[in-house]
Design a protein around this motif. Structure first.
Motif, PDB file in Angstrom:
ATOM      1  N   LEU A  28       0.801  -1.107   0.173  1.00 63.64           N
ATOM      2  CA  LEU A  28      -0.001  -0.063   0.010  1.00 63.64           C
ATOM      3  C   LEU A  28       0.992   1.306   0.079  1.00 63.64           C
ATOM      4  CD1 LEU A  28      -2.401  -0.947   2.640  1.00 63.64           C
ATOM      5  CD2 LEU A  28      -2.990  -1.071   0.098  1.00 63.64           C
ATOM      6  N   HIS A  31      -1.716   7.447   0.057  1.00 57.85           N
ATOM      7  CA  HIS A  31      -2.651   8.105  -0.944  1.00 57.85           C
ATOM      8  C   HIS A  31      -2.646   9.645  -0.605  1.00 57.85           C
ATOM      9  CE1 HIS A  31      -5.852   8.318  -3.994  1.00 57.85           C
ATOM     10  NE2 HIS A  31      -6.621   8.734  -3.063  1.00 57.85           N
ATOM     11  N   THR A  39      -3.850   7.986   4.833  1.00 56.55           N
ATOM     12  CA  THR A  39      -4.810   7.324   3.895  1.00 56.55           C
ATOM     13  C   THR A  39      -3.922   6.508   3.111  1.00 56.55           C
ATOM     14  OG1 THR A  39      -6.432   8.713   4.086  1.00 56.55           O
ATOM     15  CG2 THR A  39      -6.788   7.120   2.545  1.00 56.55           C
ATOM     16  N   ALA A  41      -3.604   3.167   0.157  1.00 60.08           N
ATOM     17  CA  ALA A  41      -4.411   2.676  -0.925  1.00 60.08           C
ATOM     18  C   ALA A  41      -3.502   1.753  -1.569  1.00 60.08           C
ATOM     19  CB  ALA A  41      -5.025   3.683  -1.786  1.00 60.08           C
ATOM     20  N   LEU A  46      -8.184   0.139   0.776  1.00 65.16           N
ATOM     21  CA  LEU A  46      -7.895   1.556   1.274  1.00 65.16           C
ATOM     22  C   LEU A  46      -8.306   1.506   2.878  1.00 65.16           C
ATOM     23  CD1 LEU A  46      -8.937   4.800  -0.113  1.00 65.16           C
ATOM     24  CD2 LEU A  46      -9.763   4.262   1.978  1.00 65.16           C
ATOM     25  N   ARG A  48      -7.965   4.481   6.164  1.00 68.23           N
ATOM     26  CA  ARG A  48      -7.675   5.861   6.532  1.00 68.23           C
ATOM     27  C   ARG A  48      -7.424   6.096   8.235  1.00 68.23           C
ATOM     28  NH1 ARG A  48     -10.344  10.749   8.660  1.00 68.23           N
ATOM     29  NH2 ARG A  48      -9.254  12.271   7.848  1.00 68.23           N
ATOM     30  N   THR A  64     -11.591   1.223   6.918  1.00 67.93           N
ATOM     31  CA  THR A  64     -11.384   0.607   5.848  1.00 67.93           C
ATOM     32  C   THR A  64     -12.386   0.076   4.937  1.00 67.93           C
ATOM     33  OG1 THR A  64     -11.656  -1.825   6.739  1.00 67.93           O
ATOM     34  CG2 THR A  64      -9.323  -0.561   6.949  1.00 67.93           C
ATOM     35  N   ASP A  65     -12.120   0.058   3.432  1.00 63.80           N
ATOM     36  CA  ASP A  65     -13.335  -0.333   2.567  1.00 63.80           C
ATOM     37  C   ASP A  65     -13.452  -1.493   2.332  1.00 63.80           C
ATOM     38  OD1 ASP A  65     -10.814  -0.864   1.185  1.00 63.80           O
ATOM     39  OD2 ASP A  65     -11.494   0.049  -0.674  1.00 63.80           O
ATOM     40  N   VAL A  72      -6.858  -5.426   3.656  1.00 64.80           N
ATOM     41  CA  VAL A  72      -6.371  -4.195   4.174  1.00 64.80           C
ATOM     42  C   VAL A  72      -6.735  -4.108   5.660  1.00 64.80           C
ATOM     43  CG1 VAL A  72      -7.934  -2.724   3.550  1.00 64.80           C
ATOM     44  CG2 VAL A  72      -5.890  -1.551   4.004  1.00 64.80           C
TER      45      VAL A  72
END
Length: 89
Positions: A28, A31, A39, A41, A46, A48, A64-65, A72
């Protein structure tokens, strides 16, 4: 996913440690970065991290996404675990 923890480390130290941890343990990339957040990515997702100082400790929030899996979110949880026994200098 969202996680919150507290630590005795300074906000700056937490963000520096996050950059070091993710640089060592993942592909990663940073970003976006501010004085109070960073953050990351990449292909696995991703994350943050946001920090603030209150009541003599640092609040660390991560979002996280992805859900838990080999991604992640697992890395973010591993990093937060490293803060449990960390002490500011």
């Amino acid at each position: 996913m969202r996680y919150v923890t507290i630590t005795d480390l300074s906000p700056e130290d937490v963000l520096d440690r996050a950059k070091s941890f993710f640089g060592e343990h993942s592909r990663l990339q940073v970003h976006e970065e501010t004085d109070a957040s960073v953050t990351f990515a990449g292909e696995i997702g991703l994350a943050r991290f946001a920090v603030d100082r209150a009541g003599g400790h640092t609040n660390v929030r991560v979002e996280t996404d992805r859900v838990v899996g080999l991604d992640v979110t697992d890395l973010a949880k591993r990093f937060l675990y490293t803060l449990r026994n960390a002490h500011g200098g």
